[in-house]
Scaffold this motif. Structure first.
Motif, PDB file in Angstrom:
ATOM      1  N   MET A 108       0.848  -1.182   0.000  1.00 55.17           N
ATOM      2  CA  MET A 108       0.000   0.000   0.000  1.00 55.17           C
ATOM      3  C   MET A 108       0.888   1.238   0.000  1.00 55.17           C
ATOM      4  O   MET A 108       1.805   1.357   0.795  1.00 55.17           O
ATOM      5  N   SER A 109       0.604   2.170  -0.860  1.00 58.15           N
ATOM      6  CA  SER A 109       1.408   3.391  -0.937  1.00 58.15           C
ATOM      7  C   SER A 109       1.054   4.309   0.231  1.00 58.15           C
ATOM      8  O   SER A 109       0.005   4.200   0.847  1.00 58.15           O
ATOM      9  N   GLU A 110       1.977   5.253   0.515  1.00 57.70           N
ATOM     10  CA  GLU A 110       1.717   6.217   1.591  1.00 57.70           C
ATOM     11  C   GLU A 110       0.478   7.034   1.308  1.00 57.70           C
ATOM     12  O   GLU A 110      -0.304   7.323   2.200  1.00 57.70           O
ATOM     13  N   GLN A 111       0.292   7.413   0.037  1.00 59.61           N
ATOM     14  CA  GLN A 111      -0.873   8.224  -0.316  1.00 59.61           C
ATOM     15  C   GLN A 111      -2.151   7.459  -0.029  1.00 59.61           C
ATOM     16  O   GLN A 111      -3.086   8.002   0.537  1.00 59.61           O
ATOM     17  N   THR A 112      -2.184   6.182  -0.403  1.00 54.35           N
ATOM     18  CA  THR A 112      -3.364   5.367  -0.157  1.00 54.35           C
ATOM     19  C   THR A 112      -3.632   5.237   1.332  1.00 54.35           C
ATOM     20  O   THR A 112      -4.767   5.306   1.768  1.00 54.35           O
ATOM     21  N   SER A 113      -2.580   5.085   2.148  1.00 56.48           N
ATOM     22  CA  SER A 113      -2.775   4.930   3.586  1.00 56.48           C
ATOM     23  C   SER A 113      -3.221   6.227   4.248  1.00 56.48           C
ATOM     24  O   SER A 113      -3.841   6.189   5.301  1.00 56.48           O
ATOM     25  N   ARG A 114      -2.915   7.374   3.639  1.00 61.38           N
ATOM     26  CA  ARG A 114      -3.344   8.662   4.215  1.00 61.38           C
ATOM     27  C   ARG A 114      -4.794   8.993   3.861  1.00 61.38           C
ATOM     28  O   ARG A 114      -5.428   9.779   4.559  1.00 61.38           O
ATOM     29  N   GLU A 115      -5.312   8.414   2.798  1.00 62.55           N
ATOM     30  CA  GLU A 115      -6.670   8.765   2.363  1.00 62.55           C
ATOM     31  C   GLU A 115      -7.731   8.468   3.420  1.00 62.55           C
ATOM     32  O   GLU A 115      -8.565   9.333   3.700  1.00 62.55           O
ATOM     33  N   PRO A 116      -7.737   7.266   4.038  1.00 61.78           N
ATOM     34  CA  PRO A 116      -8.755   7.034   5.066  1.00 61.78           C
ATOM     35  C   PRO A 116      -8.602   7.964   6.272  1.00 61.78           C
ATOM     36  O   PRO A 116      -9.590   8.374   6.877  1.00 61.78           O
ATOM     37  N   VAL A 117      -7.367   8.306   6.618  1.00 59.67           N
ATOM     38  CA  VAL A 117      -7.117   9.230   7.730  1.00 59.67           C
ATOM     39  C   VAL A 117      -7.692  10.598   7.388  1.00 59.67           C
ATOM     40  O   VAL A 117      -8.364  11.229   8.210  1.00 59.67           O
ATOM     41  N   ALA A 118      -7.458  11.058   6.160  1.00 58.16           N
ATOM     42  CA  ALA A 118      -7.979  12.359   5.728  1.00 58.16           C
ATOM     43  C   ALA A 118      -9.509  12.356   5.740  1.00 58.16           C
ATOM     44  O   ALA A 118     -10.131  13.312   6.220  1.00 58.16           O
ATOM     45  N   ARG A 119     -10.119  11.284   5.236  1.00 57.48           N
ATOM     46  CA  ARG A 119     -11.591  11.200   5.240  1.00 57.48           C
ATOM     47  C   ARG A 119     -12.138  11.233   6.667  1.00 57.48           C
ATOM     48  O   ARG A 119     -13.103  11.929   6.968  1.00 57.48           O
ATOM     49  N   SER A 120     -11.493  10.482   7.561  1.00 60.14           N
ATOM     50  CA  SER A 120     -11.931  10.442   8.951  1.00 60.14           C
ATOM     51  C   SER A 120     -11.806  11.822   9.607  1.00 60.14           C
ATOM     52  O   SER A 120     -12.720  12.271  10.310  1.00 60.14           O
ATOM     53  N   LEU A 121     -10.674  12.500   9.370  1.00 57.91           N
ATOM     54  CA  LEU A 121     -10.488  13.840   9.941  1.00 57.91           C
ATOM     55  C   LEU A 121     -11.489  14.839   9.369  1.00 57.91           C
ATOM     56  O   LEU A 121     -12.000  15.696  10.094  1.00 57.91           O
ATOM     57  N   LEU A 122     -11.771  14.746   8.072  1.00 57.58           N
ATOM     58  CA  LEU A 122     -12.789  15.631   7.468  1.00 57.58           C
ATOM     59  C   LEU A 122     -14.133  15.443   8.160  1.00 57.58           C
ATOM     60  O   LEU A 122     -14.840  16.413   8.446  1.00 57.58           O
ATOM     61  N   GLN A 123     -14.492  14.193   8.440  1.00 55.25           N
ATOM     62  CA  GLN A 123     -15.757  13.919   9.130  1.00 55.25           C
ATOM     63  C   GLN A 123     -15.739  14.467  10.548  1.00 55.25           C
ATOM     64  O   GLN A 123     -16.721  15.046  11.011  1.00 55.25           O
ATOM     65  N   ARG A 124     -14.611  14.286  11.237  1.00 55.16           N
ATOM     66  CA  ARG A 124     -14.512  14.802  12.604  1.00 55.16           C
ATOM     67  C   ARG A 124     -14.585  16.324  12.622  1.00 55.16           C
ATOM     68  O   ARG A 124     -15.246  16.900  13.492  1.00 55.16           O
ATOM     69  N   VAL A 125     -13.919  16.994  11.683  1.00 51.66           N
ATOM     70  CA  VAL A 125     -13.981  18.458  11.612  1.00 51.66           C
ATOM     71  C   VAL A 125     -15.420  18.898  11.378  1.00 51.66           C
ATOM     72  O   VAL A 125     -15.905  19.824  12.030  1.00 51.66           O
ATOM     73  N   SER A 126     -16.119  18.243  10.483  1.00 53.39           N
ATOM     74  CA  SER A 126     -17.518  18.592  10.212  1.00 53.39           C
ATOM     75  C   SER A 126     -18.379  18.412  11.450  1.00 53.39           C
ATOM     76  O   SER A 126     -19.235  19.239  11.750  1.00 53.39           O
ATOM     77  N   LYS A 127     -18.160  17.327  12.184  1.00 51.85           N
ATOM     78  CA  LYS A 127     -18.944  17.063  13.386  1.00 51.85           C
ATOM     79  C   LYS A 127     -18.622  18.068  14.491  1.00 51.85           C
ATOM     80  O   LYS A 127     -19.513  18.656  15.090  1.00 51.85           O
ATOM     81  N   VAL A 128     -17.342  18.267  14.762  1.00 52.12           N
ATOM     82  CA  VAL A 128     -16.917  19.161  15.845  1.00 52.12           C
ATOM     83  C   VAL A 128     -17.266  20.611  15.533  1.00 52.12           C
ATOM     84  O   VAL A 128     -17.816  21.324  16.362  1.00 52.12           O
ATOM     85  N   GLY A 129     -16.914  21.054  14.338  1.00 47.42           N
ATOM     86  CA  GLY A 129     -17.086  22.459  13.995  1.00 47.42           C
ATOM     87  C   GLY A 129     -18.461  22.813  13.478  1.00 47.42           C
ATOM     88  O   GLY A 129     -18.849  23.976  13.488  1.00 47.42           O
ATOM     89  N   GLY A 130     -19.199  21.820  12.999  1.00 47.30           N
ATOM     90  CA  GLY A 130     -20.517  22.093  12.433  1.00 47.30           C
ATOM     91  C   GLY A 130     -20.424  22.675  11.035  1.00 47.30           C
ATOM     92  O   GLY A 130     -21.346  23.319  10.566  1.00 47.30           O
ATOM     93  N   PHE A 131     -19.311  22.452  10.350  1.00 41.55           N
ATOM     94  CA  PHE A 131     -19.094  22.988   9.011  1.00 41.55           C
ATOM     95  C   PHE A 131     -18.080  22.120   8.301  1.00 41.55           C
ATOM     96  O   PHE A 131     -17.382  21.317   8.923  1.00 41.55           O
ATOM     97  N   SER A 132     -17.988  22.283   7.025  1.00 46.59           N
ATOM     98  CA  SER A 132     -16.920  21.601   6.290  1.00 46.59           C
ATOM     99  C   SER A 132     -15.858  22.634   5.925  1.00 46.59           C
ATOM    100  O   SER A 132     -16.147  23.815   5.788  1.00 46.59           O
ATOM    101  N   VAL A 133     -14.632  22.167   5.812  1.00 46.70           N
ATOM    102  CA  VAL A 133     -13.532  23.042   5.427  1.00 46.70           C
ATOM    103  C   VAL A 133     -12.974  22.540   4.107  1.00 46.70           C
ATOM    104  O   VAL A 133     -13.172  21.386   3.739  1.00 46.70           O
ATOM    105  N   PRO A 134     -12.255  23.390   3.393  1.00 55.52           N
ATOM    106  CA  PRO A 134     -11.603  22.920   2.170  1.00 55.52           C
ATOM    107  C   PRO A 134     -10.700  21.724   2.499  1.00 55.52           C
ATOM    108  O   PRO A 134      -9.937  21.770   3.476  1.00 55.52           O
TER     109      PRO A 134
END
Length: 168
Positions: free
Chosen positions: A1-27
């Motif tokens: 698995m490439s580093e980029q592939t392994s970072r994608e689920p982490v990025a998706r999870s953090l995007l969801q957490r930011v949306s939940k915590v902040g009540g908004f989405s960020v770029p």
């Protein structure tokens, strides 16, 4: 698995957490920068604040790992994330660089009002206010939690007091 592939689920999870915590989405590029700063470490606590109306936003993402604090400060960033512009600075400091934890009214906000603290139970897992954290190496203090639906700040607060007690 490439580093980029392994970072994608982490990025998706953090995007969801930011949306939940902040009540908004960020770029997404803001969260991707945070993923790189985390370097594979788990974000134990995440906070997000966003200001701005319309097409441009400003704010701060803060992530605590076991040993580090990562801060993503952004100003005048296009909301859609595709245009160029704005400023994004990612700063990482050791949690041992904590100089001060302050629980006090935050100027210009309604954080830490007396009435907020009056309704609490001393026996519960309840945190009605905010703490301002001053770190050596950060250009400005970090006030958390700022999000609309904060993560478990009380657990982090206990850990922050441990960080402070290790300061020499």
């Amino acid at each position: 698995m490439s580093e980029q592939t392994s970072r994608e689920p982490v990025a998706r999870s953090l995007l969801q957490r930011v949306s939940k915590v902040g009540g908004f989405s960020v770029p997404p590029h803001l969260v991707i920068r945070l993923v790189y700063a985390l370097g594979g470490a788990e974000a134990l606590f995440l906070d997000a604040q966003l200001t701005g109306d319309g097409e441009r936003v400003a704010g701060r993402l803060v992530a605590f790992t076991e040993r580090l604090v990562h801060v993503v400060d952004f100003t005048d960033v296009p909301r859609d994330g595709f245009e160029e512009g704005g400023s994004v600075v990612v700063t990482t400091v050791s949690r041992d660089a904590l100089l001060k934890v302050e629980i006090a009214p935050v100027k210009g906000t309604t954080l830490n009002r007396n009435e907020d603290w009056a309704g609490g139970s001393l026996g519960g897992d309840w945190w009605p206010g905010a703490a301002t954290l001053t770190y050596d190496g950060l250009p400005s203090p970090v006030t958390i939690p700022q999000g609309r639906r904060p993560e478990d700040f009380l657990a982090l607060h206990r850990a922050l007091l441990d960080d402070l007690s290790r300061r020499r």
